[in-house]
Design a protein around this motif. Structure first.
Motif, mmCIF file in Angstrom:
data_model
loop_
_atom_site.group_PDB
_atom_site.id
_atom_site.type_symbol
_atom_site.label_atom_id
_atom_site.label_comp_id
_atom_site.label_asym_id
_atom_site.label_seq_id
_atom_site.Cartn_x
_atom_site.Cartn_y
_atom_site.Cartn_z
ATOM 1 N N PHE A 5 93.576 43.999 36.228
ATOM 2 C CA PHE A 5 92.809 45.045 36.889
ATOM 3 C C PHE A 5 93.247 45.252 38.335
ATOM 4 C CE2 PHE A 5 89.300 43.665 33.854
ATOM 5 C CZ PHE A 5 89.475 44.749 33.016
ATOM 6 N N ILE A 7 91.360 47.255 41.384
ATOM 7 C CA ILE A 7 90.156 47.973 41.787
ATOM 8 C C ILE A 7 90.512 48.894 42.948
ATOM 9 C CG2 ILE A 7 87.809 47.754 42.650
ATOM 10 C CD1 ILE A 7 87.691 44.995 41.344
ATOM 11 N N TYR A 85 95.632 48.343 34.599
ATOM 12 C CA TYR A 85 94.395 49.087 34.350
ATOM 13 C C TYR A 85 93.643 49.201 35.663
ATOM 14 C CZ TYR A 85 91.042 51.134 31.094
ATOM 15 O OH TYR A 85 90.264 52.023 30.392
ATOM 16 N N ILE A 87 90.442 50.260 38.022
ATOM 17 C CA ILE A 87 88.995 50.449 38.081
ATOM 18 C C ILE A 87 88.691 51.181 39.378
ATOM 19 C CG2 ILE A 87 86.751 49.320 38.278
ATOM 20 C CD1 ILE A 87 87.838 47.084 36.534
ATOM 21 N N VAL A 103 83.372 44.825 31.374
ATOM 22 C CA VAL A 103 84.465 45.782 31.165
ATOM 23 C C VAL A 103 85.596 45.132 30.376
ATOM 24 C CG1 VAL A 103 86.268 47.121 32.321
ATOM 25 C CG2 VAL A 103 83.930 47.161 33.207
ATOM 26 N N SER A 104 85.974 43.929 30.776
ATOM 27 C CA SER A 104 87.065 43.227 30.107
ATOM 28 C C SER A 104 86.760 42.993 28.633
ATOM 29 C CB SER A 104 87.313 41.884 30.810
ATOM 30 O OG SER A 104 88.322 41.158 30.156
ATOM 31 N N ASN A 161 82.383 55.191 39.086
ATOM 32 C CA ASN A 161 82.426 54.030 38.199
ATOM 33 C C ASN A 161 83.282 54.393 37.003
ATOM 34 O OD1 ASN A 161 81.929 51.738 36.674
ATOM 35 N ND2 ASN A 161 79.805 52.264 36.199
ATOM 36 N N GLY A 163 87.289 53.787 34.812
ATOM 37 C CA GLY A 163 88.515 53.039 34.586
ATOM 38 C C GLY A 163 89.593 53.930 34.002
ATOM 39 N N SER A 165 93.843 53.624 32.533
ATOM 40 C CA SER A 165 95.047 52.822 32.320
ATOM 41 C C SER A 165 96.208 53.368 33.138
ATOM 42 C CB SER A 165 95.428 52.808 30.834
ATOM 43 O OG SER A 165 95.951 54.067 30.434
#
Length: 317
Positions: A5, A7, A85, A87, A103-104, A161, A163, A165
């Protein structure tokens, strides 16, 4: 696939918010690898010193760039990121300790190239912030439609909020240059390129939103302004529900005029609706002050979105 991830957090003149958000990120229970990318979007009141204090507790990178808006700052952050990925969070949110774990787990069991999550009010929020959260998430204000899986068709993630890829970012090129509605625009382009989106219901964030009525009005006005532009840009995506706030405001005005010049009974349905708002908010929040504010913020939400929608629909070039 292994999830790494990144962020991504754009920020503009909000160092105090970033400090609170980074503190919540530092408390995450998730064991996955993650990095944090803070993109300062030309702020005068910078947060570089705040970020420096968290570099020992997380893999954090801070970048300063000229002001270009949140969407382009998110793209900048994703270009700098090393994860597979992304976020994407707004600077005015807080994460529950299990956010990354939720999320994971969901992406490993049901992978999609994009996701969105709902928002909630933290116990520390002011009564007005809780009222705004109520207005933006309650089904009886239309705000809750996008936050309930049964209430939506294809879920449109929101950038506070969200996500995405790396593959989806590289193909879609991320956010457009739209100032408002850029997250919905991205959802349409994701679908057009064959990517799926999902709502992760348990991946909620505590969203402070705007802290004054004037700021909240301007935010909802901007949301309303964006929708007709998106309808024209993506023919066939328009829905009758997008007209509801405008029709509501017109209906309230007509009811008030009829009550003044014909009979007071015409305003009874309006009073009943706002009493329902008061009662429902009181039951949910258990505070009279929040319930009173909820009546004000609900009207503000309809007024801002409705007027913005009408202006953009009939008066924009």
């Amino acid at each position: 696939m292994n999830l790494n991830f990144s962020i991504i957090i754009p920020v503009f003149n909000r160092p105090q918010e970033i400090e609170e958000l980074l503190q919540s990120i530092s408390l995450q229970s998730c064991k996955e690898n993650f990095e944090v990318i803070v993109v300062e979007d030309g702020s005068k009141n910078k947060c570089d010193s705040v970020c420096e204090r968290f570099k020992d507790s997380m893999n954090l990178h801070y970048y300063f760039k000229e002001n270009s808006g949140a969407g382009q700052s998110r793209n900048f952050g994703m270009q700098k990121a090393s994860g597979n990925y992304f976020i994407i969070l707004d600077s005015d949110v807080l994460l529950p300790e299990d956010y990354l774990s939720v999320v994971s787990e969901q992406l490993y069991s049901n992978f999609t190239d994009a996701y969105g999550g709902p928002d909630a009010a933290h116990h520390s929020f002011t009564p007005l912030q809780k009222a705004i959260n109520y207005s933006m998430t309650s089904v009886i204000t239309t705000g809750g439609i996008r936050g309930k899986k049964k209430g939506v068709g294809k879920f449109q993630p929101r950038s506070f909020n969200m996500g995405l890829s790396r593959k989806a970012f590289e193909i879609t090129k991320g956010y457009s240059e739209m100032k408002y509605g850029e997250d919905i625009d991205l959802s349409f382009r994701l679908w057009n390129n064959g990517f799926e989106t999902q709502l992760i219901e348990d991946a909620f964030v505590y969203h402070k939103r705007r802290s004054t009525i004037k700021q909240f009005y301007q935010q909802t006005f901007n949301f309303g302004t964006a929708r007709p532009i998106l309808n024209k840009k993506y023919p066939g995506t328009s829905k009758i529900t997008y007209w509801f706030p405008s029709l509501f405001i017109i209906g309230v005005d007509i009811a008030i005029l009829l009550a003044i010049f014909v009979h007071v009974d015409f305003v009874i349905p309006v009073c009943c609706y706002f009493f329902l708002i008061f009662l429902d908010s009181f039951i949910y929040n258990k505070r009279i002050k929040v319930a009173v504010y909820s009546v004000i913020t609900t009207y503000t939400q309809f007024l801002g979105y409705g007027l913005g929608f009408l202006k953009s629909q009939f008066f924009s070039k």
